[in-house]
Design a protein around this motif. Structure first.
Motif, short mmCIF file in Angstrom:
data_model
loop_
_atom_site.label_atom_id
_atom_site.label_comp_id
_atom_site.label_asym_id
_atom_site.label_seq_id
_atom_site.Cartn_x
_atom_site.Cartn_y
_atom_site.Cartn_z
N VAL A 58 6.61 -1.40 5.94
CA VAL A 58 7.87 -1.46 6.68
C VAL A 58 8.93 -0.57 6.07
CG1 VAL A 58 9.73 -2.98 7.44
CG2 VAL A 58 7.37 -3.79 7.50
N PHE A 59 9.09 -0.64 4.73
CA PHE A 59 10.20 0.05 4.08
C PHE A 59 9.75 1.18 3.14
CE2 PHE A 59 11.59 -4.43 4.65
CZ PHE A 59 12.59 -4.21 5.58
N SER A 60 8.44 1.47 3.10
CA SER A 60 7.89 2.45 2.15
C SER A 60 8.25 2.03 0.71
CB SER A 60 8.42 3.86 2.44
OG SER A 60 8.03 4.28 3.72
N PHE A 61 8.33 0.73 0.48
CA PHE A 61 8.72 0.20 -0.82
C PHE A 61 7.57 0.32 -1.82
CE2 PHE A 61 8.68 -3.36 -3.82
CZ PHE A 61 9.90 -3.18 -4.46
N ARG A 62 7.91 0.74 -3.05
CA ARG A 62 6.94 0.84 -4.12
C ARG A 62 7.40 -0.03 -5.29
NH1 ARG A 62 7.17 5.09 -6.60
NH2 ARG A 62 5.05 5.16 -7.43
N PRO A 63 6.54 -0.89 -5.83
CA PRO A 63 6.94 -1.75 -6.94
C PRO A 63 7.38 -0.96 -8.17
CG PRO A 63 4.90 -2.54 -5.95
CD PRO A 63 5.18 -1.20 -5.35
N VAL A 64 6.85 0.26 -8.33
CA VAL A 64 7.27 1.13 -9.41
C VAL A 64 8.11 2.24 -8.80
CG1 VAL A 64 6.58 2.59 -11.34
CG2 VAL A 64 5.16 0.62 -10.70
N THR A 65 9.41 2.21 -9.01
CA THR A 65 10.33 3.13 -8.35
C THR A 65 11.16 3.89 -9.39
OG1 THR A 65 10.49 1.67 -6.42
CG2 THR A 65 12.23 3.30 -6.70
N THR A 66 11.31 5.19 -9.16
CA THR A 66 12.10 6.01 -10.09
C THR A 66 13.57 5.98 -9.70
OG1 THR A 66 11.85 8.04 -8.78
CG2 THR A 66 10.11 7.53 -10.37
N TRP A 67 14.40 6.42 -10.65
CA TRP A 67 15.84 6.47 -10.39
C TRP A 67 16.17 7.44 -9.27
CZ3 TRP A 67 19.23 3.03 -11.62
CH2 TRP A 67 19.08 2.24 -12.76
N ASP A 106 9.97 -1.71 -12.61
CA ASP A 106 8.53 -1.89 -12.41
C ASP A 106 8.28 -3.37 -12.21
OD1 ASP A 106 5.80 -2.11 -12.43
OD2 ASP A 106 5.50 -0.96 -14.28
N ILE A 107 8.13 -3.77 -10.96
CA ILE A 107 7.90 -5.19 -10.63
C ILE A 107 6.51 -5.38 -10.02
CG2 ILE A 107 10.33 -5.78 -10.34
CD1 ILE A 107 10.01 -5.39 -7.35
N SER A 108 5.59 -4.50 -10.44
CA SER A 108 4.23 -4.58 -9.90
C SER A 108 3.53 -5.89 -10.28
CB SER A 108 3.40 -3.39 -10.39
OG SER A 108 3.45 -3.29 -11.81
N SER A 109 3.98 -6.53 -11.39
CA SER A 109 3.39 -7.82 -11.75
C SER A 109 3.89 -8.92 -10.83
CB SER A 109 3.74 -8.16 -13.20
OG SER A 109 5.15 -8.20 -13.39
N THR A 110 5.11 -8.76 -10.30
CA THR A 110 5.68 -9.74 -9.38
C THR A 110 5.27 -9.46 -7.94
OG1 THR A 110 7.62 -9.95 -10.82
CG2 THR A 110 7.82 -10.82 -8.57
N ILE A 111 5.26 -8.20 -7.57
CA ILE A 111 4.86 -7.78 -6.22
C ILE A 111 3.70 -6.80 -6.36
CG2 ILE A 111 5.60 -6.78 -4.03
CD1 ILE A 111 8.44 -7.46 -4.71
N PRO A 112 2.47 -7.32 -6.50
CA PRO A 112 1.32 -6.42 -6.63
C PRO A 112 1.16 -5.54 -5.39
CG PRO A 112 0.75 -8.68 -7.23
CD PRO A 112 2.10 -8.73 -6.57
N GLU A 115 -1.39 -4.42 -3.99
CA GLU A 115 -2.53 -4.81 -3.15
C GLU A 115 -2.33 -6.15 -2.46
OE1 GLU A 115 -3.17 -6.28 -7.32
OE2 GLU A 115 -2.58 -4.39 -6.36
N SER A 116 -1.23 -6.87 -2.77
CA SER A 116 -0.97 -8.16 -2.13
C SER A 116 -0.53 -7.95 -0.68
CB SER A 116 0.10 -8.92 -2.90
OG SER A 116 1.34 -8.23 -2.85
N TRP A 117 -0.60 -9.02 0.12
CA TRP A 117 -0.22 -8.89 1.52
C TRP A 117 1.27 -8.59 1.67
CZ3 TRP A 117 3.50 -11.88 3.76
CH2 TRP A 117 3.85 -13.07 3.11
N TYR A 118 2.09 -9.21 0.81
CA TYR A 118 3.53 -8.97 0.92
C TYR A 118 3.89 -7.61 0.33
CZ TYR A 118 2.99 -11.35 -3.63
OH TYR A 118 2.55 -11.74 -4.87
N GLY A 119 3.13 -7.15 -0.66
CA GLY A 119 3.35 -5.80 -1.17
C GLY A 119 3.00 -4.76 -0.13
N SER A 120 1.89 -4.99 0.58
CA SER A 120 1.49 -4.08 1.66
C SER A 120 2.51 -4.11 2.80
CB SER A 120 0.11 -4.47 2.19
OG SER A 120 -0.86 -4.38 1.17
N LEU A 121 3.05 -5.31 3.08
CA LEU A 121 4.05 -5.44 4.14
C LEU A 121 5.32 -4.65 3.80
CD1 LEU A 121 4.95 -6.83 6.79
CD2 LEU A 121 5.81 -8.72 5.40
N LEU A 122 5.79 -4.81 2.57
CA LEU A 122 6.99 -4.08 2.15
C LEU A 122 6.77 -2.57 2.15
CD1 LEU A 122 8.20 -6.35 -0.80
CD2 LEU A 122 9.33 -6.03 1.41
N LYS A 123 5.57 -2.17 1.76
CA LYS A 123 5.26 -0.74 1.74
C LYS A 123 5.17 -0.19 3.15
CE LYS A 123 2.13 2.63 -0.35
NZ LYS A 123 0.92 2.82 -1.20
#
Length: 279
Positions: free
Chosen positions: A234-243, A216-222, A224-232
């Motif tokens: 492009v890569f469907s990346f979620r700051p909170v990811t399950t195993w 859970d790196i939502s505090s590092t990569i929020p 709603e941030s522009w880079y969080g939105s970019l990662l989501k």
């Protein structure tokens, strides 16, 4: 946005390549009077593809929250299956597509002029339906923003410009290298879509492990941030990811990348400039 731009570009170039080959061969045969029917087939395929995309959006809006999660996960899995099939099919068939299409045109002219419209329709509708499905999956995984639509439209417009330039013979591109690099990028995109499908199924209760969070790196990569939105986007990346999401991502990406690398290495010695394909 970039992942959808890439999908729009890839699908658009495939469609533009097919249409360019068909148009160039019809002109070469001196059958220019049949071009309106060819374009009619292309136009119908585009219209039905837009209709399919609208149907996906309408269907999603009419569903309950749980049903929408299942629908989004299922369409994402379908998109991954199509992406995987598409990159391997094109890696195998790109070198032979010109001869195959010209043979189909010859057979169509023997059957009647409207058969040419059917060939154009069938050739383009596959790309259009794939693009519509990819676009819906991209919109769902990015949180329903308009960026995937903009990215896909920009990719398609770029592909149209490239198609026109190729048809006019103003540029020569290495078709194998083009599809090889976009194939690698799309495998990463597909892995993200598959992980997103797992996430949706977990939220819907179809798969276990929603509470088994790997990081859970939502505090590092929020988100709603522009880079969080970019990662989501492009890569469907979620700051909170399950195993389970991580396992599925790697279980898909590694073997598919290895297989694709082996296949493209075998195909690499035989290069086919894109301009020659359309000639």
């Amino acid at each position: 946005m970039f992942s959808n731009f890439l999908i729009g570009l890839r699908e658009g170039i495939e469609a533009a390549l097919i249409v360019s080959i068909l148009v160039a061969y019809v002109v070469k045969l001196g059958q220019q009077h049949l071009l309106p029917r060819l374009w009619a087939g292309v136009g119908l395929a585009i219209a039905l593809s837009v209709g399919f995309a609208s149907l996906l959006a309408i269907t999603s809006n009419e569903l309950s929250e749980r049903a929408e999660q299942i629908f989004a996960g299922t369409t994402s899995i379908a998109a991954v299956a199509l992406i995987t099939w598409m990159i391997f099919w094109m890696a195998k068939r790109a070198r032979f597509i010109k001869g195959q299409l010209q043979g189909e045109v010859d057979a169509a002219l023997d059957k009647g002029s409207w058969a040419l419209a059917i060939i154009a329709f069938v050739a383009v509708i596959r790309e259009g339906l794939e693009t519509a499905l990819f676009l819906y999956a991209g919109i769902s995984s990015s949180g329903g923003t308009s960026e995937p639509v903009i990215g896909a439209l920009l990719g398609l417009l770029t592909a149209v410009v490239i198609g026109v330039i190729i048809y006019r013979g103003a540029v020569s591109l290495d078709l194998g290298k083009l599809f090889r690099w976009t194939g690698f990028a799309l495998i990463i995109v597909a892995a993200g879509l598959l992980a997103y499908a797992v996430h949706e199924y977990q939220e819907a209760g179809l798969l276990p492990g929603e509470d088994n969070v790997a990081f859970d790196i939502s505090s590092t990569i929020p988100p709603e941030s522009w880079y969080g939105s970019l990662l989501k986007g492009v890569f469907s990346f979620r700051p909170v990811t399950t195993w389970l999401e991580i396992i599925v991502w790697w279980a898909y990406a590694v073997p598919v990348l290895v297989l694709f690398l082996k296949k493209t290495k075998r195909q690499a010695p035989q290069k086919q400039p894109l301009a020659q394909q359309a000639a």
